[in-house]
Scaffold this active site. Sequence first.
Site, PDB file in Angstrom:
ATOM      1  N   PHE A   1      -5.448 -12.985  -8.750  1.00 49.28           N
ATOM      2  CA  PHE A   1      -6.113 -13.717  -9.832  1.00 49.28           C
ATOM      3  C   PHE A   1      -7.567 -13.313 -10.009  1.00 49.28           C
ATOM      4  O   PHE A   1      -8.131 -13.431 -11.092  1.00 49.28           O
ATOM      5  CB  PHE A   1      -6.062 -15.227  -9.550  1.00 49.28           C
ATOM      6  CG  PHE A   1      -4.677 -15.777  -9.372  1.00 49.28           C
ATOM      7  CD1 PHE A   1      -3.766 -15.772 -10.418  1.00 49.28           C
ATOM      8  CD2 PHE A   1      -4.272 -16.300  -8.150  1.00 49.28           C
ATOM      9  CE1 PHE A   1      -2.491 -16.284 -10.265  1.00 49.28           C
ATOM     10  CE2 PHE A   1      -2.998 -16.810  -7.979  1.00 49.28           C
ATOM     11  CZ  PHE A   1      -2.104 -16.804  -9.036  1.00 49.28           C
TER      12      PHE A   1
ATOM     13  N   PRO B   1      -3.172 -17.296  -1.792  1.00 55.31           N
ATOM     14  CA  PRO B   1      -3.910 -16.039  -1.992  1.00 55.31           C
ATOM     15  C   PRO B   1      -4.464 -15.900  -3.407  1.00 55.31           C
ATOM     16  O   PRO B   1      -3.781 -16.191  -4.386  1.00 55.31           O
ATOM     17  CB  PRO B   1      -2.852 -14.969  -1.710  1.00 55.31           C
ATOM     18  CG  PRO B   1      -1.920 -15.629  -0.753  1.00 55.31           C
ATOM     19  CD  PRO B   1      -1.854 -17.066  -1.175  1.00 55.31           C
ATOM     20  N   CYS B   2      -5.700 -15.430  -3.495  1.00 61.84           N
ATOM     21  CA  CYS B   2      -6.382 -15.332  -4.790  1.00 61.84           C
ATOM     22  C   CYS B   2      -6.505 -13.892  -5.280  1.00 61.84           C
ATOM     23  O   CYS B   2      -6.980 -13.659  -6.386  1.00 61.84           O
ATOM     24  CB  CYS B   2      -7.776 -15.945  -4.697  1.00 61.84           C
ATOM     25  SG  CYS B   2      -8.903 -15.031  -3.605  1.00 61.84           S
ATOM     26  N   GLN B   3      -6.065 -12.919  -4.458  1.00 63.39           N
ATOM     27  CA  GLN B   3      -6.333 -11.512  -4.799  1.00 63.39           C
ATOM     28  C   GLN B   3      -5.781 -11.119  -6.164  1.00 63.39           C
ATOM     29  O   GLN B   3      -6.389 -10.327  -6.888  1.00 63.39           O
ATOM     30  CB  GLN B   3      -5.753 -10.592  -3.719  1.00 63.39           C
ATOM     31  CG  GLN B   3      -6.463 -10.678  -2.385  1.00 63.39           C
ATOM     32  CD  GLN B   3      -5.851 -11.729  -1.469  1.00 63.39           C
ATOM     33  OE1 GLN B   3      -5.207 -12.662  -1.928  1.00 63.39           O
ATOM     34  NE2 GLN B   3      -6.048 -11.576  -0.170  1.00 63.39           N
TER      35      GLN B   3
END
Length: 201
Positions: free
Chosen positions: A138, A134-136
């Site tokens: 970052f 998951p990139c949320q």
Amino acid sequence: MIMNSQMQMFQTLVKNNIEDDYKYRKSKYSGLKIELDNLYRDSWMEVDTKNMEPKKSKMNFIDLFAGAGGMSLGIKNAGFNKFLDIEILPYACETLKRNFRKSKHYCGDIVDFNLNDYLDPKKDKIHLVAGGPPCQGFSIAGKRNPKDQRNFLFKKHHDIVEGLMPDFFVIENVPGIITLNKGSFYKEIMDSFTKIGYTVS
């Protein structure tokens, strides 16, 4: 003839506008993109995929945080056999099941995933482990909270790689992972895979 001439003028106008927009458009990561492009200039190449035919091989892969299967499709088209995917969102899982019918699927939280329930590391050879944690936490599109629990799911990616020791692995994420918390997440990821014997870049 007039229509062709008008169409050419229109296409030229659109092309120039796009180029001008790209030339002057800046983002928070414009400098970082240039730096990374220069740093890894010789470590990638552009491939024309328009006329490529999928090739079969004996190499197997699994896809972590698989989403709707975009990365899986690219790897499959490169000739790999998809063995397993892991995804938490039910509607994404249904998409994976429909599009990758011959693969195994784990629909649930990767934290609860048990590798031994789906394959035998001694019998089932996995050549590639790929995924995009998951990139949320970052991304500049989010709050960039260093304490976001999703930021630490790369550790599950690491654990699965360590359990299988594939020939190579791929982790995909946003540029913000490099800068969040003064780069501590990025450094930890790089160091953790180096410690188990991989060359990372």
